[in-house]
Enzyme design. Structure first.
Site, PDB file in Angstrom:
ATOM      1  N   HIS A 129     -32.342 -29.116  -1.442  1.00 45.12           N
ATOM      2  CA  HIS A 129     -33.660 -29.633  -1.030  1.00 45.12           C
ATOM      3  C   HIS A 129     -34.045 -30.761  -1.991  1.00 45.12           C
ATOM      4  O   HIS A 129     -33.630 -30.740  -3.160  1.00 45.12           O
ATOM      5  CB  HIS A 129     -34.643 -28.468  -1.142  1.00 45.12           C
ATOM      6  CG  HIS A 129     -36.023 -28.729  -0.623  1.00 45.12           C
ATOM      7  ND1 HIS A 129     -36.968 -29.424  -1.347  1.00 45.12           N
ATOM      8  CD2 HIS A 129     -36.635 -28.354   0.524  1.00 45.12           C
ATOM      9  CE1 HIS A 129     -38.091 -29.462  -0.661  1.00 45.12           C
ATOM     10  NE2 HIS A 129     -37.921 -28.823   0.488  1.00 45.12           N
ATOM     11  N   ASP A 206     -32.201 -22.285  -7.195  1.00 43.06           N
ATOM     12  CA  ASP A 206     -33.340 -22.504  -6.306  1.00 43.06           C
ATOM     13  C   ASP A 206     -33.302 -21.377  -5.269  1.00 43.06           C
ATOM     14  O   ASP A 206     -32.494 -21.407  -4.342  1.00 43.06           O
ATOM     15  CB  ASP A 206     -33.206 -23.882  -5.641  1.00 43.06           C
ATOM     16  CG  ASP A 206     -34.290 -24.116  -4.603  1.00 43.06           C
ATOM     17  OD1 ASP A 206     -35.064 -23.180  -4.312  1.00 43.06           O
ATOM     18  OD2 ASP A 206     -34.353 -25.243  -4.072  1.00 43.06           O
TER      19      ASP A 206
HETATM   20  C1  LIG Z   1     -34.530 -24.542  -0.666  1.00 43.33           C
HETATM   21  C2  LIG Z   1     -35.888 -25.074  -1.012  1.00 43.33           C
HETATM   22  N1  LIG Z   1     -36.134 -25.498  -2.258  1.00 43.33           N
HETATM   23  C3  LIG Z   1     -37.343 -25.961  -2.631  1.00 43.33           C
HETATM   24  C4  LIG Z   1     -38.381 -26.034  -1.737  1.00 43.33           C
HETATM   25  C5  LIG Z   1     -39.712 -26.560  -2.202  1.00 43.33           C
HETATM   26  O1  LIG Z   1     -40.651 -25.539  -2.196  1.00 43.33           O
HETATM   27  P1  LIG Z   1     -42.199 -25.844  -2.495  1.00 43.33           P
HETATM   28  O2  LIG Z   1     -42.588 -26.930  -1.537  1.00 43.33           O
HETATM   29  O3  LIG Z   1     -42.878 -24.557  -2.223  1.00 43.33           O
HETATM   30  O4  LIG Z   1     -42.299 -26.271  -3.909  1.00 43.33           O
HETATM   31  C6  LIG Z   1     -38.179 -25.624  -0.421  1.00 43.33           C
HETATM   32  C7  LIG Z   1     -39.246 -25.752   0.586  1.00 43.33           C
HETATM   33  O5  LIG Z   1     -39.006 -25.961   1.738  1.00 43.33           O
HETATM   34  C8  LIG Z   1     -36.904 -25.116  -0.055  1.00 43.33           C
HETATM   35  O6  LIG Z   1     -36.662 -24.713   1.188  1.00 43.33           O
END
Ligand SMILES: Cc1ncc(COP(=O)(O)O)c(C=O)c1O
Length: 413
Positions: A129, A206
């Site tokens: 992400h 993550d």
């Molecule tokens: C795999 C992954 N990492 C990080 C995030 C970011 O999360 P947040 O927007 O809650 O900080 C997401 C959100 O969609 C995600 O799916």
């Protein structure tokens, strides 16, 4: 034969706890909420825990010498202890509240990243992400470190041979997702940690798409850092968690400066507080931490294994149904270890148009790059459509989506 937990899990009963699901949207169509990977809905118990806190216990934490402040401070620290148990961490000093996954990764990139030197390498994968890409790109620009990318096999699974071959004595940190928010792939984190530790690298996981859906134990995984968000696991927005091994967090400098993160301040400087306060500058998301506590209680009462199996059943049915629709291309493996979300494209069909038409029929899905542009570039596609399932979704809802897609395609093509 259904497993015991599967038999007792009834999504029709579960969904009664989520009043938001019982509404009609366009032209009186019942809402079918399949956008859970972006954010989930909250059960009454979470909403009530937060409302109750505002109604009867609210004050700032750790500062006041009065009853309300003492009461809320206890509840805030109870939430930290609940997260510790939930993750199987050794000590509450290892649990840092943040505003979410993104903020927690930025904390690690800034604070742990400070020790990295030009020539050091941070390894990440093509399926990350943007939250687990951009902070490392920013670190590379600040410190002159090198980013090494691990690619994927055609089915979207991580190239484990390349992962191993990229590891070397310059690898200082591996930043890797436990479950992809686009492919649904679950990475073998325990094995990746073992390989990374063998060259002296630390691993930051993550777990934004893992913690809401399956049991996650940081000691069993052997990871050094792990991050997730409350809003993807029936909890509130504005709260997330950074787990870090205590000896690592202890040695790291504070990220944000301000109130609560200090022991003393003079005109000449400051002495940081100990863990976990060192990393929680300013007034934290107090009521949200209490909401997260209630969310964990809710998920664990149902059972993470049962939730996992339920979602997998929905995804398996959906994947099978999709293969019967001409022109569908599924991103990620169609079997094996995956979470309950499915992204796909359909030939000669714009995913954004499809999502819009689905919305007219009551389905909340998501079209776009899902904050994973490098992944879409890898597959040479601009975007995809994602349906992501959670504990309150039913097989009937999945059948309805499978029946509706061909009807919409006739109109779109
Ligand atoms: C795999 C992954 N990492 C990080 C995030 C970011 O999360 P947040 O927007 O809650 O900080 C997401 C959100 O969609 C995600 O799916």
């Amino acid at each position: 034969m259904l497993a015991e937990s599967q038999k007792s899990f009834d999504a029709e009963v579960v969904r009664q706890d989520f009043p938001i699901l019982f509404q009609n949207v366009h032209r009186n169509r019942p809402l079918i909420y399949f956008d859970n990977a972006a954010s989930t809905q909250r059960p009454n118990s979470v909403v009530e825990a937060m409302a109750d806190c505002y109604r009867s216990d609210y004050a700032n934490v750790h500062r006041g010498n009065h009853t309300l402040s003492e009461r809320i401070s206890v509840r805030y620290e109870q939430a930290r202890e609940r997260v510790r148990q939930f993750l199987g961490a050794r000590h509450t000093n290892e649990i840092i509240f943040s505003s979410g996954t993104t903020a927690a990764i930025n904390l690690v990139a800034h604070s742990y990243g400070e020790r990295l030197q030009p020539g050091d390498e941070v390894m990440l994968s093509v399926m990350e992400h943007h939250s687990n890409i951009v902070p490392w790109q920013q670190l590379a620009a600040r410190q002159g470190i090198t980013l090494r990318w691990v690619g994927l096999h055609d089915d979207g699974s991580l190239d484990l041979e390349q992962f191993q071959s990229h590891l070397n004595s310059r690898t200082k940190l591996v930043a890797i997702t436990m479950a992809s928010n686009v492919l649904g792939v679950i990475n073998p984190i325990a094995k990746l940690c073992e390989w990374s530790h063998a060259v002296g690298a630390v691993v930051m996981v993550d777990a934004a798409q893992a913690v809401p859906h399956m049991p996650v134990n940081v000691q069993e995984l052997g990871c050094d850092f792990l991050v997730f968000s409350g809003h993807k696991m029936v909890g509130p927005t504005g709260i997330g968690v950074l787990y870090g091994r205590e000896e690592l967090l202890d040695a790291m400098p504070p990220f944000l400066g301000g109130g609560s993160m200090i022991e003393t301040v003079t005109q000449d400087g400051f002495k940081p507080a100990g863990l976990p306060a060192k990393f929680e500058a300013g007034t934290p998301a107090i009521v949200e931490a209490i909401g997260l506590h209630a969310a964990i209680d809710y998920l664990e009462t149902l059972g993470l294994e049962a939730i996992d199996q339920h979602e997998k059943r929905l995804a398996t049915r959906f994947l099978l149904g999709l293969t019967e629709i001409p022109g569908v291309h599924i991103l990620g493996p169609t079997s094996g270890t995956r979470v309950g979300l499915v992204s796909f494209t359909i030939e000669d069909t714009n995913s954004q148009d499809l999502a819009k038409f689905l919305d007219f029929r009551g389905f909340a899905t998501r079209a776009g790059h899902h904050c994973a542009m490098p992944l879409h570039q890898h597959f040479a596609i601009p975007n995809s459509l994602r349906a992501s399932f959670y504990l309150y979704n039913t097989e009937e809802e999945v059948e309805q989506l499978l029946a509706t897609l061909p009807e919409i395609l006739v109109r779109l093509r």
